[in-house]
Design an enzyme around this catalytic site. Structure first.
Site, short mmCIF file in Angstrom:
data_model
loop_
_atom_site.label_atom_id
_atom_site.label_comp_id
_atom_site.label_asym_id
_atom_site.label_seq_id
_atom_site.Cartn_x
_atom_site.Cartn_y
_atom_site.Cartn_z
N ASP A 134 46.81 -24.63 34.78
CA ASP A 134 47.12 -25.94 34.22
C ASP A 134 48.25 -26.62 35.00
O ASP A 134 49.04 -27.36 34.42
CB ASP A 134 47.51 -25.74 32.74
CG ASP A 134 47.53 -27.05 31.96
OD1 ASP A 134 46.87 -28.00 32.41
OD2 ASP A 134 48.22 -27.13 30.94
N ASN A 155 34.72 -31.94 21.26
CA ASN A 155 36.15 -32.22 21.38
C ASN A 155 36.64 -32.04 22.81
O ASN A 155 37.84 -32.02 23.07
CB ASN A 155 36.96 -31.33 20.43
CG ASN A 155 36.78 -29.85 20.71
OD1 ASN A 155 36.09 -29.46 21.64
ND2 ASN A 155 37.40 -29.02 19.89
N SER A 217 48.25 -34.57 20.16
CA SER A 217 48.93 -33.80 21.21
C SER A 217 49.60 -34.73 22.23
O SER A 217 50.70 -34.47 22.70
CB SER A 217 47.94 -32.89 21.94
OG SER A 217 47.55 -31.84 21.11
N CYS A 242 48.37 -30.17 18.47
CA CYS A 242 47.52 -30.30 17.29
C CYS A 242 46.32 -29.37 17.46
O CYS A 242 45.76 -29.27 18.55
CB CYS A 242 47.04 -31.75 17.16
SG CYS A 242 45.82 -31.99 15.85
N CYS A 245 40.98 -30.15 15.59
CA CYS A 245 39.57 -30.09 16.04
C CYS A 245 39.13 -28.65 16.33
O CYS A 245 37.94 -28.35 16.30
CB CYS A 245 39.34 -30.99 17.26
SG CYS A 245 40.18 -30.48 18.76
N CYS A 249 36.28 -26.03 13.89
CA CYS A 249 35.11 -25.67 14.69
C CYS A 249 34.51 -24.34 14.23
O CYS A 249 35.20 -23.31 14.24
CB CYS A 249 35.50 -25.58 16.17
SG CYS A 249 34.14 -25.03 17.22
#
Length: 311
Positions: A134, A155, A217, A242, A245, A249
């Site tokens: 990342d 999402n 987020s 957050c 989502c 799921c």
């Protein structure tokens, strides 16, 4: 020659498993031509908000050979972060995303990737490559899908049939030819729209597309200015990131607790109620979040998020 490439794939997957990675997939390093128009459209619609860095290095995001000279292979890795226990116990308490409970994943996983590269070079011989967590313009979900690790849910997160989506993605881009895995073609979300329906800020604008500038987020981590007033009452107590989502799921019913000691929450974090959050001092912030990804918001940013939720 294929025997050699198969052997490399087996070595890479075994070494990754030994270091605690749950899944490892291999894809051929090539230009992501299908993603180019999607990325361009997403940027043109300003779905990145104030995340200006998302518009940088457009070509590098799509072409791994611009990140690693002579790149032949992209290795995608999954590392679980699902906690044994959710924080907090009380639904009215303020919340942080599960990935931020423990130490900053950038450092924890980067160390593992460095070890993985060293181990692979010991076993295979010298080759060129870089590790990514990342931290560079790598389209990690797309590469993970190309290497068969999962599909992109509505999402936009990568979903894996065995463990849902509470995991980190990481990559090695190397100049070694390795037998690729078949890509994940099928979408196992079907007609389910739970993540779309549950998002309180309507950030999921179409299947697989999130307007980042509407995401909780984004507001609690990326946005440096004041949070817009029209978002008042929509954050459902999230002060850093957050998980809404993901929590709704159905695939996350398969999540199992991680085995990474460094992802365990700081003891003080386990007992923090809203009063503690409101009275948070910079000293406590530095103590509790010393090694956490939460440091990214800085003390003043976290205070802003706390006050926005509680005022």
């Amino acid at each position: 020659m294929n025997v050699q490439k198969d052997k490399y794939a087996q070595i890479i997957k075994t070494q990754a498993k030994n270091l605690g990675f749950d899944f490892c997939g291999v894809a051929k390093a090539e230009f992501l031509k299908e993603e180019a128009p999607k990325l361009e459209d997403w940027l043109n619609k300003n779905h990145h908000g104030e995340m200006a860095y998302m518009a940088n290095h457009f070509d590098k995001r799509l072409d791994p050979t611009l990140l690693v000279e002579g790149a032949k292979t992209v290795i995608s890795l999954i590392y679980n972060y699902y906690p044994e226990k959710r924080l907090p116990d009380s639904p009215e308490n303020l919340k942080i995303a599960k990935y931020a409970y423990g130490e900053d994943y950038h450092f924890v996983i980067k160390e593992k990737l460095k070890t993985l590269l060293t181990n692979l070079r010991t076993e295979i011989g010298e080759f060129g490559g870089r590790a990514f967590v990342d931290s560079a313009p790598v389209m990690e979900r797309q590469w993970a899908q190309k290497s068969g690790l999962g599909w992109q849910g509505k999402n936009s997160l990568l979903l894996n049939r065995q463990m849902g989506s509470f995991f980190f993605l990481a990559e090695l881009i190397i100049d070694l030819e390795v037998t690729p895995d078949p890509p994940m073609i099928k979408d196992y979300c079907g007609t389910c729209t739970k993540c779309v329906d549950a998002c309180p800020t309507d950030a999921i604008v179409q299947a697989g597309v999130v307007d980042g500038s509407k995401c909780i987020s984004y507001f609690t981590i990326e946005l440096k200015d004041q949070i817009p007033n029209e978002m008042k009452g929509k954050f459902e107590n999230w002060v850093f990131g957050c998980d809404i989502c993901q929590d709704v799921c159905p695939w996350n019913s398969f999540s199992k607790p991680h085995q990474e000691a460094k992802f365990a929450p700081h003891p003080d974090l386990k007992t923090m109620g809203n009063k503690d959050w409101q009275e948070l001092t910079e000293e406590t912030f530095n103590k509790v979040f010393q090694k956490s990804a939460i440091k990214r918001t800085k003390f003043q940013g976290l205070l802003r998020n706390i006050n926005f939720n509680l005022s």
